[in-house]
Structure formats: structure tokens, C-alpha cells
Enzyme design. Structure first.
Site: not given
Ligand code: CAA
Length: 258
Positions: A112, A66, A132, A109
Site C-alpha cells: 500500500e 504494518a 491481511e 501496508g
Molecule cells: N510486522 C511485525 N514484524 C514483522 C512483520 C510485520 N508485518 N513482518 C516480518 N516481521 C518480523 C518477524 O516477526 C521476524 O521477527 P523475529 O525475528 O523477531 O521473529 C522478522 O521480521 C523476520 O521475519 P520472518 O522470520 O517471518 O521472515 P521470513 O523470511 O520467514 O518471512 C515474510 C518473510 C513472508 C514477509 C513474513 O515475515 C511475513 O509473512 N510477514 C508478515 C506479512 C504480513 O502479513 N503483512 C501484512 C501486515 S497487516 C497490514 O499491513 C495492514 C494494513 O493494511 C495497513
């Protein structure tokens, strides 16, 4: 087909292909994307020219969860009163089968979403997880439920409680995915599987999906009863007559309802 801001939507034969398209955000699932996805799934589900659906992302990410930037300032009142995650129920309620073709990250998400589909095909570089807890929240779109049913309690607990990522080989070993394919053949394999499914009578395909899913919400004996009644009802169809006649006459069946 209409243009979408966050998706690329195409048709190949009887297969509807939805490509999540926010590559700069690793296909983070914001409300616009989830809304568009539900809209397209509804269209495909009703369209008699579509027999199977594929959802895919890019090579680096299926979907990284998400959209955290969108969620950051939400209050619990907003989340509750707008039923923030309810669109995920629409995805799971789609009656035609959906194949999730996953390359790269399927986290939170994203994982999911893949689990709300019916078959997960994983590229060799696929990564699954429910991270999460790292954000001070928990899975909210079925992660604690569907992951547990797929991989069992111990692994689901570990993944959700630690946020650990699981690579494709472990995901296959633990029955989260149906099989692993090289990244470069993911699209073709998903489309091949989907068009194979779409070539069968659509009502049979939908009944099989419904019957398998019924098993997750009812007892074994009720599930078996449900299956049996659907099975009996198929003997009222011309495709059953044709399918069996073709077998006996040693020819290919010419199904009508596909
Ligand atoms: N939401 C918003 N933006 C996101 C995102 C997310 N879930 N995941 C990645 N992005 C964005 C980053 O912010 C970044 O944007 P900027 O260039 O503007 O900074 C861009 O995508 C590239 O990401 P990274 O620079 O972080 O890329 P990376 O290769 O270094 O890392 C990754 C990749 C490990 C997937 C890392 O992006 C990450 O940990 N992302 C978040 C994963 C996460 O926590 N997901 C769960 C979300 S909560 C949820 O989903 C609730 C639910 O149950 C419904």
C-alpha cells in the site's frame, strides 16, 4: 539532515532518498516509522532544492506490512479514535513525485505504501501482495482501492481474498510496476529516473502529477478540463518560453524553476 531512528535520509543532487531502515523486522511499518516518513516527506515537499523523492527499503524487504506486533493489542476504538492509518493519506498527498524502488517483500501496508507513491520500480526479486486476510483483517491503507485501479478487479479480488503473493514479472504484466530491473541496479535506476524528473521545472512536474491523479477522483470530461486549464496556465511561465525557444534554436533549454 537530521538523524531518524527508522529511516536513512540522504540527498543526491535534487533527489531526496528515504531508505526504510528496520531490517530486523523486514521494515515493518510501525507508527514511529510512518511518523518519521511523513515528517521527511513534508520537509522534502516544501524544500525548493528537492525535485523528486525516492523511497526504498533493503534487498530482502521493501516493507513486510504494518507492524503486526504493534497492532496485535489494538482495540477498534483506539484504531478509530487515533486515526491509526491516516498518515498514509499524508504520503499520498505529497505534491512532488515519489518513486518506490521495491526489492523483496512489499506486502500489506508495504504494498500500500508503494502504491501511494507515483512510480513503482521493481527489482527482479520483488514480491507484492495483500496478505491481511491471513491475519483476520483486511487491507486498510488503500489496498482494496489502489490495487484494483492498478491491476483490475479480478486480480485485485484474487490477491486480497486469498493473500497470494505476486512476483515482479506478474506485477509488471498487470501494470502495478513501471518496469523491472536487476536487484543490483535498483538504486541507480531509481536515482537516475528521479534525477531526470528533478531536472525539469518543478511546477510542471507537480502539475503533471496532480493532473494524472485527478483522473482517479473525477470523470473523464472533468479530468480533461482540469488538464487543459493547467496546460493553458503554463503559457504564462518563462520556462514555456525558454523550452520552446530552445527547441527552435536547437539548443538545450535553461529552465529557471527547477
Ligand atoms: N510486522 C511485525 N514484524 C514483522 C512483520 C510485520 N508485518 N513482518 C516480518 N516481521 C518480523 C518477524 O516477526 C521476524 O521477527 P523475529 O525475528 O523477531 O521473529 C522478522 O521480521 C523476520 O521475519 P520472518 O522470520 O517471518 O521472515 P521470513 O523470511 O520467514 O518471512 C515474510 C518473510 C513472508 C514477509 C513474513 O515475515 C511475513 O509473512 N510477514 C508478515 C506479512 C504480513 O502479513 N503483512 C501484512 C501486515 S497487516 C497490514 O499491513 C495492514 C494494513 O493494511 C495497513
Amino acid at each position: 539532515t537530521k538523524e531518524y531512528a527508522t529511516l536513512i535520509v540522504t540527498r543526491e543532487g535534487k533527489v531526496g532518498l528515504i531508505t526504510l531502515n528496520r531490517p530486523k523486522a523486514l521494515n515493518a511499518l510501525n507508527s514511529q516509522l510512518v511518523g518519521e516518513l511523513c515528517e521527511v516527506l513534508n520537509i522534502f515537499d516544501k524544500d525548493p532544492e528537492i525535485g523528486c523523492i525516492v523511497i526504498t527499503g533493503g534487498e530482502k524487504a521493501f516493507a513486510a506490512g504494518a507492524d503486526i506486533k504493534e497492532m496485535q493489542s489494538k482495540t477498534s476504538v483506539e484504531a478509530y479514535s487515533t486515526a491509526f492509518l491516516a498518515p498514509y493519506d499524508t504520503i499520498a498527498a505529497t505534491r512532488k513525485p515519489i518513486i518506490a524502488a521495491v526489492a523483496g517483500y512489499a506486502l500489506g501496508g508495504g504494498c500500500e505504501l508503494a502504491m501511494s507513491c507515483d512510480i513503482i520500480l521493481a527489482a527482479e526479486n520483488a514480491v507484492f501482495g495483500q496478505p491481511e486476510i491471513n491475519l483476520g483483517i483486511m487491507p486498510g491503507a488503500g489496498g482494496t482501492q489502489r490495487l484494483t485501479r492498478a491491476v483490475g478487479k479480478a486480480k485485485a479480488m484474487e490477491l486480497c481474498l486469498t493473500g497470494r503473493q505476486m512476483f515482479a514479472d506478474e506485477a509488471e504484466r498487470s501494470n502495478l510496476v513501471s518496469r523491472i530491473v536487476p536487484v543490483e541496479s535498483l538504486h541507480d535506476e531509481a536515482m537516475k529516473t528521479a534525477s531526470k524528473i528533478a531536472d525539469f521545472p518543478v511546477h510542471v512536474v507537480m502539475m503533471i502529477k496532480e493532473s494524472i491523479n485527478r483522473g482517479f477522483v473525477t470523470t473523464l470530461s472533468e479530468g480533461v478540463r482540469f488538464e487543459r486549464n493547467q496546460f493553458y496556465s503554463l503559457f504564462a511561465t518563462e520556462d514555456q518560453k525558454e523550452g520552446m525557444a530552445a527547441f527552435i534554436e536547437k539548443r538545450k533549454p535553461q529552465f529557471k524553476n527547477r
